[in-house]
Design an enzyme around this catalytic site. Sequence first.
Site, PDB file in Angstrom:
ATOM      1  N   ARG A 111      -4.145 -20.771  11.720  1.00 25.35           N
ATOM      2  CA  ARG A 111      -3.308 -20.819  10.494  1.00 25.35           C
ATOM      3  C   ARG A 111      -4.089 -20.458   9.233  1.00 25.35           C
ATOM      4  O   ARG A 111      -3.743 -20.867   8.134  1.00 25.35           O
ATOM      5  CB  ARG A 111      -2.637 -22.179  10.334  1.00 25.35           C
ATOM      6  CG  ARG A 111      -1.730 -22.515  11.498  1.00 25.35           C
ATOM      7  CD  ARG A 111      -0.746 -23.606  11.178  1.00 25.35           C
ATOM      8  NE  ARG A 111       0.115 -23.820  12.327  1.00 25.35           N
ATOM      9  CZ  ARG A 111      -0.170 -24.686  13.300  1.00 25.35           C
ATOM     10  NH1 ARG A 111      -1.252 -25.430  13.224  1.00 25.35           N
ATOM     11  NH2 ARG A 111       0.646 -24.810  14.321  1.00 25.35           N
ATOM     12  N   LYS A 133      -2.887  -8.782  -0.104  1.00 20.15           N
ATOM     13  CA  LYS A 133      -1.792  -8.305   0.755  1.00 20.15           C
ATOM     14  C   LYS A 133      -2.395  -7.874   2.089  1.00 20.15           C
ATOM     15  O   LYS A 133      -3.330  -7.057   2.117  1.00 20.15           O
ATOM     16  CB  LYS A 133      -1.076  -7.120   0.118  1.00 20.15           C
ATOM     17  CG  LYS A 133      -0.045  -7.524  -0.902  1.00 20.15           C
ATOM     18  CD  LYS A 133       0.792  -6.332  -1.305  1.00 20.15           C
ATOM     19  CE  LYS A 133       1.798  -6.720  -2.359  1.00 20.15           C
ATOM     20  NZ  LYS A 133       2.554  -5.547  -2.865  1.00 20.15           N
ATOM     21  N   GLU A 175      -4.250   6.590  -5.941  1.00 21.71           N
ATOM     22  CA  GLU A 175      -4.041   5.229  -6.460  1.00 21.71           C
ATOM     23  C   GLU A 175      -4.601   5.097  -7.881  1.00 21.71           C
ATOM     24  O   GLU A 175      -4.042   4.396  -8.710  1.00 21.71           O
ATOM     25  CB  GLU A 175      -4.691   4.188  -5.537  1.00 21.71           C
ATOM     26  CG  GLU A 175      -3.982   3.985  -4.212  1.00 21.71           C
ATOM     27  CD  GLU A 175      -2.634   3.248  -4.322  1.00 21.71           C
ATOM     28  OE1 GLU A 175      -2.285   2.740  -5.400  1.00 21.71           O
ATOM     29  OE2 GLU A 175      -1.919   3.205  -3.292  1.00 21.71           O
ATOM     30  N   LYS A 203      -6.164  -4.506 -11.562  1.00 21.89           N
ATOM     31  CA  LYS A 203      -5.433  -5.102 -10.440  1.00 21.89           C
ATOM     32  C   LYS A 203      -5.592  -6.616 -10.435  1.00 21.89           C
ATOM     33  O   LYS A 203      -4.630  -7.351 -10.201  1.00 21.89           O
ATOM     34  CB  LYS A 203      -5.898  -4.509  -9.104  1.00 21.89           C
ATOM     35  CG  LYS A 203      -5.136  -5.137  -7.951  1.00 21.89           C
ATOM     36  CD  LYS A 203      -4.932  -4.276  -6.764  1.00 21.89           C
ATOM     37  CE  LYS A 203      -3.978  -4.979  -5.800  1.00 21.89           C
ATOM     38  NZ  LYS A 203      -3.813  -4.296  -4.541  1.00 21.89           N
ATOM     39  N   GLU A 213       4.182 -11.336  -5.973  1.00 20.02           N
ATOM     40  CA  GLU A 213       5.114 -10.278  -6.340  1.00 20.02           C
ATOM     41  C   GLU A 213       6.516 -10.800  -6.653  1.00 20.02           C
ATOM     42  O   GLU A 213       7.513 -10.279  -6.155  1.00 20.02           O
ATOM     43  CB  GLU A 213       5.144  -9.204  -5.251  1.00 20.02           C
ATOM     44  CG  GLU A 213       5.577  -7.859  -5.810  1.00 20.02           C
ATOM     45  CD  GLU A 213       5.291  -6.700  -4.875  1.00 20.02           C
ATOM     46  OE1 GLU A 213       4.129  -6.484  -4.524  1.00 20.02           O
ATOM     47  OE2 GLU A 213       6.260  -6.017  -4.506  1.00 20.02           O
ATOM     48  N   ARG A 217       3.816  -7.917 -10.317  1.00 18.77           N
ATOM     49  CA  ARG A 217       2.949  -7.254  -9.337  1.00 18.77           C
ATOM     50  C   ARG A 217       3.623  -6.017  -8.740  1.00 18.77           C
ATOM     51  O   ARG A 217       2.942  -5.076  -8.312  1.00 18.77           O
ATOM     52  CB  ARG A 217       2.546  -8.229  -8.223  1.00 18.77           C
ATOM     53  CG  ARG A 217       1.592  -7.590  -7.234  1.00 18.77           C
ATOM     54  CD  ARG A 217       0.927  -8.567  -6.302  1.00 18.77           C
ATOM     55  NE  ARG A 217       0.065  -7.853  -5.381  1.00 18.77           N
ATOM     56  CZ  ARG A 217      -0.861  -8.405  -4.636  1.00 18.77           C
ATOM     57  NH1 ARG A 217      -1.053  -9.705  -4.676  1.00 18.77           N
ATOM     58  NH2 ARG A 217      -1.600  -7.668  -3.824  1.00 18.77           N
ATOM     59  N   ASN A 221       3.274  -0.935  -7.470  1.00 16.18           N
ATOM     60  CA  ASN A 221       3.904  -0.038  -6.491  1.00 16.18           C
ATOM     61  C   ASN A 221       4.506   1.200  -7.161  1.00 16.18           C
ATOM     62  O   ASN A 221       5.352   1.867  -6.566  1.00 16.18           O
ATOM     63  CB  ASN A 221       5.004  -0.773  -5.722  1.00 16.18           C
ATOM     64  CG  ASN A 221       4.425  -1.842  -4.831  1.00 16.18           C
ATOM     65  OD1 ASN A 221       3.366  -1.664  -4.251  1.00 16.18           O
ATOM     66  ND2 ASN A 221       5.106  -2.972  -4.748  1.00 16.18           N
ATOM     67  N   HIS A 224       5.342   4.301  -5.172  1.00 11.92           N
ATOM     68  CA  HIS A 224       5.216   3.956  -3.756  1.00 11.92           C
ATOM     69  C   HIS A 224       6.526   4.018  -2.967  1.00 11.92           C
ATOM     70  O   HIS A 224       6.488   4.126  -1.745  1.00 11.92           O
ATOM     71  CB  HIS A 224       4.593   2.563  -3.587  1.00 11.92           C
ATOM     72  CG  HIS A 224       3.104   2.547  -3.805  1.00 11.92           C
ATOM     73  ND1 HIS A 224       2.506   3.045  -4.945  1.00 11.92           N
ATOM     74  CD2 HIS A 224       2.075   2.110  -3.030  1.00 11.92           C
ATOM     75  CE1 HIS A 224       1.197   2.902  -4.858  1.00 11.92           C
ATOM     76  NE2 HIS A 224       0.906   2.334  -3.701  1.00 11.92           N
ATOM     77  N   HIS A 228       6.153   5.834   0.483  1.00 13.53           N
ATOM     78  CA  HIS A 228       6.291   5.241   1.818  1.00 13.53           C
ATOM     79  C   HIS A 228       7.285   6.043   2.660  1.00 13.53           C
ATOM     80  O   HIS A 228       7.066   6.259   3.862  1.00 13.53           O
ATOM     81  CB  HIS A 228       6.743   3.781   1.706  1.00 13.53           C
ATOM     82  CG  HIS A 228       5.630   2.860   1.260  1.00 13.53           C
ATOM     83  ND1 HIS A 228       5.847   1.622   0.720  1.00 13.53           N
ATOM     84  CD2 HIS A 228       4.285   3.025   1.277  1.00 13.53           C
ATOM     85  CE1 HIS A 228       4.680   1.055   0.419  1.00 13.53           C
ATOM     86  NE2 HIS A 228       3.724   1.889   0.751  1.00 13.53           N
ATOM     87  N   HIS A 240      -1.644   8.045   2.728  1.00 17.77           N
ATOM     88  CA  HIS A 240      -1.022   7.186   1.721  1.00 17.77           C
ATOM     89  C   HIS A 240      -1.271   7.668   0.280  1.00 17.77           C
ATOM     90  O   HIS A 240      -0.330   7.842  -0.497  1.00 17.77           O
ATOM     91  CB  HIS A 240      -1.519   5.746   1.906  1.00 17.77           C
ATOM     92  CG  HIS A 240      -0.955   4.797   0.905  1.00 17.77           C
ATOM     93  ND1 HIS A 240       0.394   4.488   0.850  1.00 17.77           N
ATOM     94  CD2 HIS A 240      -1.542   4.106  -0.115  1.00 17.77           C
ATOM     95  CE1 HIS A 240       0.606   3.638  -0.146  1.00 17.77           C
ATOM     96  NE2 HIS A 240      -0.549   3.391  -0.750  1.00 17.77           N
TER      97      HIS A 240
HETATM   98  N1  GLY Z   1      -0.931  -2.281  -3.358  1.00 16.69           N
HETATM   99  C1  GLY Z   1      -0.081  -3.018  -4.205  1.00 16.69           C
HETATM  100  C2  GLY Z   1      -0.407  -4.466  -4.288  1.00 16.69           C
HETATM  101  O1  GLY Z   1      -1.439  -4.897  -3.817  1.00 16.69           O
HETATM  102  O2  GLY Z   1       0.371  -5.215  -4.827  1.00 16.69           O
END
Ligand code: GLY
Length: 337
Positions: A111, A133, A175, A203, A213, A217, A221, A224, A228, A240
């Site tokens: 966990r 993430k 990016e 970031k 998010e 946050r 994106n 993105h 995607h 990507h």
């Molecule tokens: N790659 C976008 C984020 O980490 O929120």
Amino acid sequence: MRRLNVPLGDRSYDVVVGRGVSAELASLLPATAQRAAVITQDGIPAEIVLPGLDVETFVIGQGEGAKTLHTIETLVRGFAGMGLTRNDVVIGVGGGMVTDVAGFAASTWHRGIPVVHVSTSLLGMVDAAIGGKTGVNLPEGKNLVGAYWQPTGVLCDLDFLDTLPPREMRCGLGEMAKYHFLTGDDLLAMDLEARVARCIEIKAEVVASDEREGGRRALLNYGHTFAHALEIATQHELAHGEAVAVGLIYAAELGFELGRIDAARVQEHRAVVAGEYDLMTNPPLGLDADELVSLMYRDKKAVGSGLTYVLDGPAGLEVVSGVGETQVRAAMARILG
Ligand code: GLY
């Protein structure tokens, strides 16, 4: 060398950036660790030296096709085999794919046990390794299964970038171009260490303000949603960061279509992406607009019905929901040719 911090209360952690900083890895490990499960790929140039720890190395497959629940199962069974405990550590050594997988495996084992990322790609350093993430793909879409699991430290040794293939370097620049539109910073005017550190700082600030998010946050994106869809529609032929570059142009065209930005701002997007960062602005020929639209409906940002995008506008980047298909298709027609 720079030591930055991602401020998340008792889950805060340091990110070490610079040339030849690999010796700092020991300073990022939890003091309790006796064993380390190192997750990496063939061909990763990093040599990890961990005196005093029992180390087992797990080599995972290459590419998005290996970013699966099956890989996670293989890893955690390996953790069981080596007797990895909650006091120990997982270390992801590689690009974004490796650190996403290592982070997810660490988040599920017992966990959740500590994970440290040693990022070896530009994209990983400025984005994937920072912010917690983690996850894997399903046949239905990218990164659909995952967890927020912050690392206990991140190491970005810029020496690894010296041998990074040009295409992977371009992915990182995709990016970076995104950060240009988030802040307006002229990142290319900085030297490499300052540039990478500034992206991490931006970031870290966004993640600290909205770790899971709930709102802000999502701005990370930018570009993105279309990216995607492009990655899946091209069966990952487009990597990507390359897809993000095209996605930034698509987002600008859509913002224009919705009257949020003017033609000059769209042109600025093209100048930054194609000119300053030397990245492609159009997708490969022959893509099917209907497929791209249906892929965009599956985007994780989407809540309720309709399409959701991060779009530029008078107040800067914002999440915009309920975007009409007419505008979505009109913007697409301009970049599909
Ligand atoms: N790659 C976008 C984020 O980490 O929120």
